[in-house]
Motif scaffolding. Sequence first.
Motif: not given
Length: 267
Positions: A223-232
């Motif tokens: 989503g908006k502001g979520w870094p590409l490589f941050r694992k959910p």
Amino acid sequence: MAETATERPRPRGRGGLTLAGGFAGLAGAVRRGWEYPLFYLLLLLFGLMSLAWSLTAALLDPLLPRRIARPLGRFAIRSGFRGYLGVLRACGILKTDLSALDALKGDEGLVLCPNHPSLLDAVLLISHLPNVACIAKAKVYDNLCLGGGARMAGYIRNDSPASLVKLAAREVRAGRQLLIFPEGTRTARPPVGALKGGFALIAKTAGAPVQTVLIDTNTRFLGKGWPLFRKPEFPLVYTVRLGRRFEPPADVRRLVDDLEGYYRSQL
């Protein structure tokens, strides 16, 4: 008394529960540990798939007549997205219900307007819609991994408003479904951001109805502001619902206001 104490039955199951809990905790730790490399491998897979098709499309597009290149390009993107989502489901990190979109497969000349919680939204919708044209940002056209495929598919570049409306209305009048995110970008503040007027102007120009599409999810991933490589947290869950269909507008501003109010009441 000592003998009675010795013979007193010991509580049953406590050791077994502790052992089961230990195994469950170990299994959870192993699963979470495996999710990290799996997550990055799947991101790499998407990048490699996109790059391979983008380069192939860049070579094919000048050689093929437009009547062949456009449908072939859209079919390839749709098939690639379907395959990638299938891999995510098989790995257990994605759950989706896109079945509501089946009701649109026979409909022609629609402006499809979904809310936009994440970058995955376009992948989900395009994978399930065989007759869809898209609005693409200029940076997608200029991207090495995406540009060749977008150009071959005839996706409409959004950096010229007058040209965008003209080309998009032409697609809709030709019987295609136009996918456009009326917020213009991903939702910054859920449930929905302020809507732009482009979708309504296209619908008015083409004389086409506007079909709302409602995307529900359990995550802010990409989503908006979520870094590409941050694992959910997994699994990611996405459900798509069809919302209200608005008639071709006579008043662009009123349709924008009505649609924004509708989104806020439904999401």
